[in-house]
Design an enzyme around this catalytic site. Structure first.
Site, short mmCIF file in Angstrom:
data_model
loop_
_atom_site.label_atom_id
_atom_site.label_comp_id
_atom_site.label_asym_id
_atom_site.label_seq_id
_atom_site.Cartn_x
_atom_site.Cartn_y
_atom_site.Cartn_z
N GLY A 1 0.73 -1.08 0.09
CA GLY A 1 0.06 -0.02 0.09
C GLY A 1 0.82 1.26 -0.07
N ASP B 1 3.02 -3.07 9.58
CA ASP B 1 4.25 -2.69 10.29
C ASP B 1 5.47 -2.33 9.34
OD1 ASP B 1 3.56 -5.57 12.36
OD2 ASP B 1 4.32 -5.39 10.16
N GLU C 1 8.68 12.67 -4.15
CA GLU C 1 7.84 13.69 -3.76
C GLU C 1 7.60 14.53 -5.31
OE1 GLU C 1 9.90 15.61 -0.55
OE2 GLU C 1 8.04 14.53 0.88
N ALA C 2 8.47 14.23 -6.38
CA ALA C 2 8.43 15.29 -7.48
C ALA C 2 7.66 14.37 -8.55
CB ALA C 2 9.67 15.63 -7.84
N LYS D 1 5.11 22.19 -10.14
CA LYS D 1 6.68 21.82 -10.73
C LYS D 1 6.52 22.22 -11.98
CE LYS D 1 9.73 18.02 -11.87
NZ LYS D 1 9.93 16.72 -11.53
N VAL E 1 1.42 -10.45 4.62
CA VAL E 1 1.28 -11.88 3.81
C VAL E 1 2.61 -12.38 4.21
CG1 VAL E 1 1.79 -12.47 1.47
CG2 VAL E 1 0.26 -10.66 1.63
N THR F 1 11.04 9.65 -12.22
CA THR F 1 10.18 8.93 -13.08
C THR F 1 9.61 7.72 -12.43
OG1 THR F 1 12.41 7.68 -13.51
CG2 THR F 1 11.40 9.34 -15.28
N GLY F 2 9.77 7.43 -10.74
CA GLY F 2 9.49 6.42 -10.14
C GLY F 2 7.77 6.05 -10.25
P1 FAD Z 1 6.75 1.25 -0.74
O1 FAD Z 1 6.26 2.55 -0.75
O2 FAD Z 1 8.09 0.75 -0.21
O3 FAD Z 1 5.61 0.46 -0.41
C1 FAD Z 1 5.49 -0.81 -0.33
C2 FAD Z 1 4.38 -1.58 0.50
O4 FAD Z 1 4.32 -3.02 0.62
C3 FAD Z 1 4.02 -0.80 1.82
O5 FAD Z 1 2.79 -0.72 1.88
C4 FAD Z 1 4.42 -2.21 2.66
O6 FAD Z 1 3.74 -2.26 3.96
C5 FAD Z 1 3.94 -3.31 1.82
N1 FAD Z 1 4.56 -4.56 2.23
C6 FAD Z 1 5.93 -5.07 2.10
N2 FAD Z 1 5.93 -6.17 2.60
C7 FAD Z 1 4.60 -6.65 2.82
C8 FAD Z 1 4.17 -7.91 3.24
N3 FAD Z 1 4.90 -8.81 3.67
N4 FAD Z 1 2.45 -8.03 3.45
C9 FAD Z 1 1.84 -6.79 3.07
N5 FAD Z 1 2.52 -5.81 2.91
C10 FAD Z 1 3.81 -5.70 2.53
N6 FAD Z 1 9.67 8.78 -7.68
C11 FAD Z 1 9.19 9.56 -7.97
O7 FAD Z 1 8.44 9.95 -9.01
N7 FAD Z 1 9.61 11.19 -7.70
C12 FAD Z 1 10.61 11.37 -6.85
O8 FAD Z 1 10.72 12.24 -6.59
C13 FAD Z 1 10.97 9.92 -6.30
N8 FAD Z 1 12.29 10.14 -5.32
C14 FAD Z 1 13.00 8.81 -4.97
C15 FAD Z 1 13.98 9.13 -4.00
C16 FAD Z 1 14.52 7.87 -3.49
C17 FAD Z 1 15.66 8.07 -2.87
C18 FAD Z 1 14.03 6.60 -3.74
C19 FAD Z 1 14.44 5.48 -3.19
C20 FAD Z 1 12.90 6.80 -4.50
C21 FAD Z 1 12.14 7.91 -5.14
N9 FAD Z 1 10.92 7.60 -6.00
C22 FAD Z 1 10.53 8.73 -6.76
C23 FAD Z 1 10.36 6.24 -6.35
C24 FAD Z 1 9.33 6.51 -5.32
O9 FAD Z 1 9.65 6.64 -3.99
C25 FAD Z 1 8.59 5.01 -5.51
O10 FAD Z 1 8.14 4.77 -6.84
C26 FAD Z 1 6.96 5.22 -4.87
O11 FAD Z 1 7.34 5.58 -3.34
C27 FAD Z 1 6.34 3.74 -4.89
O12 FAD Z 1 6.86 2.79 -4.21
P2 FAD Z 1 5.87 1.32 -3.81
O13 FAD Z 1 4.63 1.88 -3.59
O14 FAD Z 1 6.58 0.86 -4.81
O15 FAD Z 1 6.88 0.86 -2.69
#
Ligand code: FAD
Length: 534
Positions: free
Chosen positions: A11, A43, A51-52, A80, A184, A347-348
């Site tokens: 999430g 947890d 953030e961008a 932005k 999970v 681009t994330g």
């Molecule tokens: P996460 O935010 O890590 O979410 C993972 C989820 O999985 C969490 O809800 C966690 O609770 C859940 N989870 C994990 N294990 C389990 C389990 N066993 N059971 C149930 N749930 C579980 N992108 C941009 O577009 N612009 C930016 O400026 C930018 N800056 C960034 C800077 C840095 C240093 C980094 C590392 C990334 C940056 N990104 C940026 C990328 C961006 O942060 C991610 O694309 C975005 O936050 C998506 O993350 P996510 O949802 O894939 O993962």
């Protein structure tokens, strides 16, 4: 048709964006094609950075039905209009903009050629768009009344990534997306590569037809269960860690809110500065093999100045690369589980958006998912390669030799082959639109994409120009003084002064009368609190 059961695991912004988007697109106007559920750990924290954005986010927000002003209020959002690159060329504070907008005059745009034939006394970006000047003046890209500035100014947003995920959660669950707060702990297979169900710490067994892995770098389903390979790209992009710090405006408000991201090159990477409605955030993206944790923190704190002293800095390790296939069997990885190219061009979130949009477009109404997966994987892989080349280009054109890091990034083995082929070709012919229609260049190696056992077209990954167009490439290339020597040879060293065409100059001249300061706009329209400058 019985709705297909979609279970999203994770999430963060990727998981909630996929949930809200799939639900909005597949279940509207009386249709119900998907029953979407999301499970997230109570947890395991979200990564909490990101953030961008880039302007493509507008499509996702409007498809979900999010009102822009409400969005800005909920995520502490700001506008932005560009990224300002500082010290990337010579390390002496010089700067250039990569703005989203570009003024074009029809039918043939010769502004790039005119700039190349000039003495470069005005930066390229200022000759093709009014937005660099608008950013320098800290103006909003919007007016209070009716728009009176010709073509609208394109923009994206800065936002609080955690609040964005929470806001999407609220919208999605209010529309019927089921939400489980649970861990999970096991993944149950049906046959071969198909997942049947996940089991949770609280004893649930949740079945689905399609599983979406949004568990971030943990990659619980796609990697831990299905064993799909991670393709490492760290030989081209050396950064593997960020150090982030935030300073609330209650502690220090500079008196303005910049309408752009800043990316300043420092000793072993670069520092972002991102302004929100209630704080400024800085993050030092660096290569851990070139700077220790202590030295990185010292450097970041010196950059931010004493206003950062009371606040903790947080290290965020990351890996640069992508999943060899992000859709395997009935599992689709989205977000960091599918890959990550460092955040230099924001681009994330875009890649999560793209994957959510592509999944909706390739949604499996039946059980034959393999051809859909093949096509999805090809599109996503091409886009990763496109972004990889583009980010790689920001580094390798530097003239900095002041630190080992900057000497290293220029070495030929740090430039990927596709990018090298492009740069070689563009040293003979400046980049033009044709290069974004047929992306094969002389000397470009042919490394086919994995076939997944299916017949068809497995040509090498190509730069699809789907996110970074000719204008983006030109902004970086000419911001980095590309083709200076070649232009001396082609057009002579003694060239006329650069000029800015009337359409752009007029817009720059009138902008301060028409556009409010960015912070004034946010305070009046988007609920930004009033902070006294400190
Ligand atoms: P996460 O935010 O890590 O979410 C993972 C989820 O999985 C969490 O809800 C966690 O609770 C859940 N989870 C994990 N294990 C389990 C389990 N066993 N059971 C149930 N749930 C579980 N992108 C941009 O577009 N612009 C930016 O400026 C930018 N800056 C960034 C800077 C840095 C240093 C980094 C590392 C990334 C940056 N990104 C940026 C990328 C961006 O942060 C991610 O694309 C975005 O936050 C998506 O993350 P996510 O949802 O894939 O993962």
């Amino acid at each position: 048709m019985k709705p297909r059961r979609v279970l999203i695991v994770g999430g963060g912004s990727a998981g909630w964006m996929a949930a809200a988007y799939l639900d909005a697109v597949l279940n509207r106007d009386g249709r119900r094609l998907a029953d979407v559920s999301l499970i997230e750990s109570p947890d395991v924290p979200r990564i909490g950075v990101g953030e961008a954005t880039i302007p493509s986010i507008g499509h996702v927000l409007s498809s979900i039905g999010i009102d822009e002003i409400e969005f800005l209020k909920r995520v502490d959002g700001t506008y932005k209009q560009a990224i300002q690159y500082i010290s990337w060329l010579d390390g002496r504070g010089e700067s250039y903009y990569h703005a989203f907008g570009r003024f074009r005059h029809n039918p043939v745009d010769t502004s790039t050629l005119e700039w190349l034939m000039s003495d470069r006394s005005i930066p390229f970006s200022a000759t093709i768009s009014a937005q660099p000047a608008i950013c320098d003046l800290c103006l909003a890209p919007k007016m209070f009344g009716r728009w009176e500035l010709g073509t609208r100014l394109p923009y994206a947003y800065h936002m609080n990534a955690l609040k964005f995920a929470d806001y999407l959660c609220e919208i999605a669950t209010s529309r019927g997306v089921q939400h489980y707060l649970d861990n999970v702990v096991n993944v149950e297979m049906a046959d071969g590569q198909r997942i049947a169900a996940v089991r949770t710490r609280d004893g649930r067994r949740i079945e689905a037809d399609i599983f979406v892995d949004c568990t971030g770098f943990a990659a619980l389903l796609i990697e831990k269960k299905l064993g799909v390979e991670w393709v490492d790209c760290s030989r081209w992009l050396l950064a593997d860690r960020a150090l982030a710090i935030q300073v609330p405006y209650e502690h220090n408000y500079p008196g303005y809110v910049r309408p752009n991201t800043q990316a300043t090159a420092v000793s072993a990477g670069w520092i972002w500065e991102i302004p929100l409605q209630n704080r400024r955030a800085w993050g030092y993206v660096h290569a851990s093999s070139f700077v220790s944790e202590d030295a990185a923190e010292k450097e970041l704190r010196a950059f931010v100045g004493p206003i950062g002293d009371p606040f903790p800095a947080r290290f965020v390790p990351f890996k640069v690369g992508y999943r060899a296939k992000s859709w395997v069997g009935n599992c689709v990885a989205i977000g960091l589980a599918a890959g990550f190219i460092e955040p230099l061009e924001s681009t994330g979130i875009y890649l999560s958006e793209l994957a959510a949009v592509m999944l909706a477009e390739h949604f499996p109404y039946g059980d034959d998912m393999e051809p859909l997966a093949w096509r999805f994987n090809r599109i996503v892989a091409n886009r990763f390669h496109e972004i990889l080349d583009f980010i790689n280009m920001h580094y390798c054109l530097t003239r900095r030799t002041d630190t080992e890091f900057w000497r290293e990034v220029q070495r030929p083995e740090r430039i990927n082959d596709r990018l090298q082929a492009k740069l070689d070709f563009w040293r003979i012919k400046p980049p033009s639109q044709a290069d974004f229609e047929d992306q094969f260049f002389p000397g470009q190696p042919s490394t086919p994409l994995p076939s997944g056992g299916l017949p068809g077209d497995h040509r090498s990954p190509v730069d699809t120009g789907g996110v970074f167009t000719l204008s983006s490439y030109e902004a970086i290339l000419y911001g980095m003084d590309f083709l200076r020597t070649e232009c001396d040879q082609w057009f002579g060293a003694d060239r006329p002064p650069t000029r800015v065409i009337k359409g752009i100059q007029d817009k720059v001249n009138i902008a301060p009368q028409k556009l409010p300061p960015h912070d004034v706009y946010l305070k009046r329209v988007a609920g930004m609190p009033d902070y006294p400058p400190t």
